[in-house]
Design a protein around this motif. Structure first.
Motif, mmCIF file in Angstrom:
data_model
loop_
_atom_site.group_PDB
_atom_site.id
_atom_site.type_symbol
_atom_site.label_atom_id
_atom_site.label_comp_id
_atom_site.label_asym_id
_atom_site.label_seq_id
_atom_site.Cartn_x
_atom_site.Cartn_y
_atom_site.Cartn_z
ATOM 1 N N UNK A 139 0.833 -1.206 0.000
ATOM 2 C CA UNK A 139 0.000 0.000 0.000
ATOM 3 C C UNK A 139 0.869 1.258 0.000
ATOM 4 N N UNK A 140 1.953 1.224 0.788
ATOM 5 C CA UNK A 140 2.849 2.382 0.852
ATOM 6 C C UNK A 140 3.514 2.626 -0.502
ATOM 7 N N UNK A 141 3.957 1.588 -1.147
ATOM 8 C CA UNK A 141 4.583 1.720 -2.468
ATOM 9 C C UNK A 141 3.610 2.259 -3.499
ATOM 10 N N UNK A 142 2.359 1.788 -3.398
ATOM 11 C CA UNK A 142 1.329 2.222 -4.337
ATOM 12 C C UNK A 142 1.069 3.729 -4.196
ATOM 13 N N UNK A 143 1.049 4.215 -2.983
ATOM 14 C CA UNK A 143 0.818 5.639 -2.740
ATOM 15 C C UNK A 143 1.969 6.483 -3.302
ATOM 16 N N UNK A 144 3.168 5.967 -3.159
ATOM 17 C CA UNK A 144 4.329 6.702 -3.686
ATOM 18 C C UNK A 144 4.232 6.807 -5.204
ATOM 19 N N UNK A 145 3.845 5.723 -5.858
ATOM 20 C CA UNK A 145 3.730 5.740 -7.314
ATOM 21 C C UNK A 145 2.639 6.682 -7.779
ATOM 22 N N UNK A 146 1.615 6.811 -7.005
ATOM 23 C CA UNK A 146 0.490 7.684 -7.399
ATOM 24 C C UNK A 146 0.734 9.140 -7.007
ATOM 25 N N UNK A 147 1.887 9.386 -6.393
ATOM 26 C CA UNK A 147 2.251 10.727 -6.013
ATOM 27 C C UNK A 147 1.437 11.292 -4.882
ATOM 28 N N UNK A 148 0.900 10.454 -4.105
ATOM 29 C CA UNK A 148 0.111 10.889 -2.969
ATOM 30 C C UNK A 148 0.972 11.162 -1.752
ATOM 31 N N UNK A 149 2.221 10.777 -1.800
ATOM 32 C CA UNK A 149 3.103 10.991 -0.640
ATOM 33 C C UNK A 149 4.240 11.868 -1.110
#
Length: 243
Positions: free
Chosen positions: A233-243
């Motif tokens: 989930x953390x990796x997915x957020x990074x890819x989506x630019x949410x973090x």
């Protein structure tokens, strides 16, 4: 045990007597004082050196009271298919020997000396002198004495003849030992029961421990899966630019 031959020399009223016991029942008949009881005394003396009074009283009285006559008793008997000869002599000293006849017609001395012969005969016959006298040999006059007794006196006399009194005494003496054994047995039974309870408790705790281990492994697996899911989930957020 079968008696086959008894030889008495200077034994009580017997100067030189040889009694051959034929197969079957032997009946000894004679006038009073003829030496009937002495034959039974000779058998008892030969087997176990059992006698009443002093041993010198067994030696035949001679005209020359100062002479030292050699008294001897020899008994031949069969026990468990083997033929034995027991010899006892009384002179200046006492001697005893036990001989077994060989199948080839010879003989072998298997023990000598009063104590050794007594012990060997006791082993062969599976009885001691007291049992022999009580169970097999009834003293002269005791049967007549038995007839004249009251029922209670007869019971007591028969008990003495059969050695029941000795057995009762032995039983009473053994009671303290029996009580000690029973107490120790009860204590051991208690320890055994306690040990069984401990073993059962240990088994139950082992089962519970195994169940806890299984549950622990399952929880550990779930934690790893949650950590992996969290990482995804953390990796997915990074890819989506949410973090």
């Amino acid at each position: 045990m079968i008696f086959t031959k008894l030889t008495l020399k200077n034994f009580k009223s017997h100067k030189d007597s040889v009694i051959d016991f034929k197969p079957g029942i032997s009946i000894i008949v004679g006038e009073n004082g003829a030496g009937k009881s002495s034959i039974l005394d000779g058998i008892s003396f030969a087997l176990f050196k059992q006698f009443n009074g002093k041993i010198n009283d067994l030696v035949r009285i001679t005209k020359n009271k100062n002479s030292h006559e050699l008294m001897s008793v020899s008994l031949e008997f069969i026990s468990n298919g083997k033929e034995y000869i027991v010899n006892r002599t009384r002179g200046s000293t006492s001697k005893a020997e036990l001989i077994v006849k060989d199948s080839d017609g010879g003989s072998t001395r298997i023990s000598s000396g009063d104590s050794s012969v007594n012990n060997e005969i006791q082993t062969i016959l599976e009885m001691d002198g007291e049992l022999f006298l009580n169970a097999i040999y009834i003293q002269q006059g005791e049967i007549a004495n038995l007839i004249s007794k009251t029922p209670s006196e007869k019971k007591k006399l028969i008990g003495r003849l059969l050695g029941v009194e000795s057995l009762e005494k032995a039983w009473k003496n053994s009671l303290p030992l029996i009580n000690i054994y029973e107490n120790q047995k009860s204590e051991l039974d208690g320890r055994t029961a306690s040990s069984l309870d401990l073993n059962n408790d240990l088994k139950n705790k082992k089962i519970i421990l195994e169940e806890i281990k299984i549950k622990g492994n399952s929880i550990e697996k779930e934690i790893k899966e949650l950590e992996q899911l969290k990482s995804l989930k953390a990796n997915e957020k990074i890819r989506n630019g949410k973090i």
